[in-house]
Write a protein that holds these residues in place. Structure first.
Motif, mmCIF file in Angstrom:
data_model
loop_
_atom_site.group_PDB
_atom_site.id
_atom_site.type_symbol
_atom_site.label_atom_id
_atom_site.label_comp_id
_atom_site.label_asym_id
_atom_site.label_seq_id
_atom_site.Cartn_x
_atom_site.Cartn_y
_atom_site.Cartn_z
ATOM 1 N N PRO A 43 0.830 -1.209 0.000
ATOM 2 C CA PRO A 43 0.000 0.000 0.000
ATOM 3 C C PRO A 43 0.861 1.255 0.000
ATOM 4 C CG PRO A 43 -0.001 -1.035 2.160
ATOM 5 C CD PRO A 43 0.683 -1.993 1.235
ATOM 6 N N ASP A 44 0.358 2.303 -0.661
ATOM 7 C CA ASP A 44 1.065 3.575 -0.652
ATOM 8 C C ASP A 44 1.069 4.163 0.760
ATOM 9 O OD1 ASP A 44 1.662 3.527 -3.339
ATOM 10 O OD2 ASP A 44 -0.165 4.598 -3.913
ATOM 11 N N ILE A 45 2.126 4.907 1.068
ATOM 12 C CA ILE A 45 2.203 5.565 2.366
ATOM 13 C C ILE A 45 1.967 7.062 2.172
ATOM 14 C CG2 ILE A 45 3.710 3.818 3.354
ATOM 15 C CD1 ILE A 45 6.077 5.684 2.922
ATOM 16 N N LEU A 46 1.557 7.735 3.229
ATOM 17 C CA LEU A 46 1.208 9.154 3.161
ATOM 18 C C LEU A 46 2.239 10.030 3.863
ATOM 19 C CD1 LEU A 46 -2.621 8.814 3.871
ATOM 20 C CD2 LEU A 46 -1.445 8.936 1.664
ATOM 21 N N THR A 47 3.373 9.434 4.217
ATOM 22 C CA THR A 47 4.468 10.168 4.847
ATOM 23 C C THR A 47 5.763 9.810 4.140
ATOM 24 O OG1 THR A 47 4.744 8.369 6.457
ATOM 25 C CG2 THR A 47 3.326 10.219 7.105
ATOM 26 N N ASP A 48 6.842 10.502 4.480
ATOM 27 C CA ASP A 48 8.131 10.221 3.848
ATOM 28 C C ASP A 48 8.591 8.802 4.108
ATOM 29 O OD1 ASP A 48 8.233 12.812 2.923
ATOM 30 O OD2 ASP A 48 9.472 13.534 4.578
ATOM 31 N N TYR A 49 8.356 8.317 5.298
ATOM 32 C CA TYR A 49 8.737 6.972 5.696
ATOM 33 C C TYR A 49 7.865 6.549 6.868
ATOM 34 C CZ TYR A 49 11.600 9.934 8.763
ATOM 35 O OH TYR A 49 12.035 10.896 9.629
ATOM 36 N N VAL A 50 7.935 5.255 7.174
ATOM 37 C CA VAL A 50 7.108 4.686 8.235
ATOM 38 C C VAL A 50 8.019 4.126 9.319
ATOM 39 C CG1 VAL A 50 5.318 2.990 8.796
ATOM 40 C CG2 VAL A 50 5.332 4.096 6.547
ATOM 41 N N LEU A 51 7.664 4.374 10.544
ATOM 42 C CA LEU A 51 8.442 3.860 11.667
ATOM 43 C C LEU A 51 7.681 2.740 12.363
ATOM 44 C CD1 LEU A 51 9.704 7.188 13.285
ATOM 45 C CD2 LEU A 51 10.916 5.688 11.694
ATOM 46 N N PRO A 52 8.394 1.767 12.904
ATOM 47 C CA PRO A 52 7.739 0.730 13.694
ATOM 48 C C PRO A 52 7.053 1.357 14.912
ATOM 49 C CG PRO A 52 10.001 0.123 13.181
ATOM 50 C CD PRO A 52 9.838 1.561 12.817
ATOM 51 N N PRO A 53 6.067 0.670 15.491
ATOM 52 C CA PRO A 53 5.408 1.183 16.699
ATOM 53 C C PRO A 53 6.420 1.494 17.799
ATOM 54 C CG PRO A 53 4.244 -0.722 15.846
ATOM 55 C CD PRO A 53 5.509 -0.610 15.053
ATOM 56 N N SER A 111 18.333 -9.931 -7.019
ATOM 57 C CA SER A 111 16.916 -9.806 -7.360
ATOM 58 C C SER A 111 16.297 -8.653 -6.590
ATOM 59 C CB SER A 111 16.152 -11.100 -7.034
ATOM 60 O OG SER A 111 16.432 -12.098 -7.992
ATOM 61 N N ALA A 112 15.495 -7.849 -7.283
ATOM 62 C CA ALA A 112 14.723 -6.779 -6.661
ATOM 63 C C ALA A 112 13.248 -7.172 -6.706
ATOM 64 C CB ALA A 112 14.937 -5.464 -7.394
ATOM 65 N N PHE A 113 12.531 -6.796 -5.655
ATOM 66 C CA PHE A 113 11.109 -7.125 -5.535
ATOM 67 C C PHE A 113 10.297 -5.858 -5.293
ATOM 68 C CE2 PHE A 113 13.608 -10.720 -4.097
ATOM 69 C CZ PHE A 113 13.041 -11.780 -4.769
ATOM 70 N N GLY A 114 9.100 -5.816 -5.861
ATOM 71 C CA GLY A 114 8.217 -4.674 -5.685
ATOM 72 C C GLY A 114 7.404 -4.754 -4.417
ATOM 73 N N SER A 115 8.006 -5.261 -3.362
ATOM 74 C CA SER A 115 7.364 -5.347 -2.055
ATOM 75 C C SER A 115 8.468 -5.444 -1.012
ATOM 76 C CB SER A 115 6.454 -6.575 -1.959
ATOM 77 O OG SER A 115 6.027 -6.796 -0.632
ATOM 78 N N ALA A 116 8.219 -4.874 0.153
ATOM 79 C CA ALA A 116 9.175 -5.023 1.244
ATOM 80 C C ALA A 116 9.143 -6.425 1.819
ATOM 81 C CB ALA A 116 8.885 -3.996 2.339
ATOM 82 N N SER A 117 8.096 -7.174 1.502
ATOM 83 C CA SER A 117 7.955 -8.545 1.993
ATOM 84 C C SER A 117 7.278 -9.387 0.916
ATOM 85 C CB SER A 117 7.133 -8.565 3.292
ATOM 86 O OG SER A 117 7.034 -9.865 3.815
ATOM 87 N N ALA A 118 8.072 -9.769 -0.092
ATOM 88 C CA ALA A 118 7.515 -10.494 -1.246
ATOM 89 C C ALA A 118 7.043 -11.890 -0.874
ATOM 90 C CB ALA A 118 8.557 -10.577 -2.353
ATOM 91 N N GLY A 119 7.694 -12.501 0.124
ATOM 92 C CA GLY A 119 7.366 -13.870 0.502
ATOM 93 C C GLY A 119 7.950 -14.864 -0.482
ATOM 94 N N THR A 120 8.317 -16.038 0.022
ATOM 95 C CA THR A 120 8.806 -17.125 -0.829
ATOM 96 C C THR A 120 8.130 -18.410 -0.399
ATOM 97 O OG1 THR A 120 10.973 -16.086 -1.115
ATOM 98 C CG2 THR A 120 10.812 -18.438 -1.615
ATOM 99 N N GLN A 121 7.495 -19.079 -1.346
ATOM 100 C CA GLN A 121 6.826 -20.350 -1.062
ATOM 101 C C GLN A 121 7.422 -21.430 -1.951
ATOM 102 O OE1 GLN A 121 2.563 -20.437 -1.720
ATOM 103 N NE2 GLN A 121 2.306 -22.165 -0.337
ATOM 104 N N SER A 122 8.128 -22.374 -1.332
ATOM 105 C CA SER A 122 8.704 -23.497 -2.065
ATOM 106 C C SER A 122 7.590 -24.444 -2.490
ATOM 107 C CB SER A 122 9.712 -24.232 -1.182
ATOM 108 O OG SER A 122 10.016 -25.504 -1.711
#
Length: 204
Positions: free
Chosen positions: A26-36, A158-169
């Motif tokens: 999802p798009d973010i509405l700030t420059d970056y996101v911080l963990p809780p 390899s580059a992925f269009g997600s911060a967490s693309a996931g890998t399923q064998s």
């Protein structure tokens, strides 16, 4: 065996501008996101040093992946991108798998790779990649990479269009799960003892 050189870092810098075009995060509405419960980050939050381990070292004995995903690199939160460094000793393979949340853009830094994916019509798209070549694996489609060279290892990023693309064998998801062996035997038009032999081989 020749060490992996700083060419990797040159490739990473140039590769940074070739991010996968369509992101699944999802798009973010700030420059970056911080963990809780995190405030006022410094530059360390946006830095990842986990790839240093492969610089000026020899290739591993087996296919190895070094990931820079959200799990390893919290600074990727909300950024819709991640990396993987793929090391292929002679004759090694990255077995059939999928990335359910992102496409993959692979760049061969050294050596050569036989790669391919299967689409939803069961058509196989396979290609031999040489050093400097790129290949895109569409999101969530079954694919593989194989170093068929008998003398030279291969290195790819390899580059992925997600911060967490996931890998399923594929093999592990099917044969190392708790799916009843009779169902697997029927699904593959074989017998339960064959299924058991495959399961045993994967556990070894």
């Amino acid at each position: 065996m020749a060490p992996i050189t700083t060419l990797l870092f040159i490739a990473l810098v140039s590769f940074n501008v070739v991010q996968v075009a369509v992101s699944s995060d999802p798009d973010i509405l700030t420059d970056y996101v911080l963990p809780p419960n995190t405030t006022a980050p410094d530059a360390n939050y946006f830095t990842y040093t986990g790839v240093r381990s492969i610089v000026n070292t020899t290739y591993p004995e087996k296919f190895t992946v070094i990931k820079a995903t959200l799990k390893e690199f919290p600074g990727l939160l909300g950024q819709s991108v991640s990396y993987a460094i793929l090391e292929f000793p002679v004759g090694s393979i990255n077995p059939l798998h999928i990335h359910p949340r992102a496409s993959e853009l692979l760049f061969v830094i050294s050596g050569s790779l036989q790669v391919g994916f299967v689409d939803t019509t069961n058509a196989l798209f396979s290609q031999k990649l040489e050093t400097g070549d790129m290949f895109v694996f569409p999101k969530a489609l079954v694919h593989f990479q194989y170093n068929a060279n008998s003398t030279e290892p291969a290195l790819a990023v390899s580059a992925f269009g997600s911060a967490s693309a996931g890998t399923q064998s594929i093999a592990n998801s099917v044969f190392n799960s708790t799916i009843y062996e009779g169902i697997l035997a029927e699904s593959f038009n074989t017998t339960s003892d064959i299924v058991e032999r495959i399961e045993y081989g994967l556990r070894g």
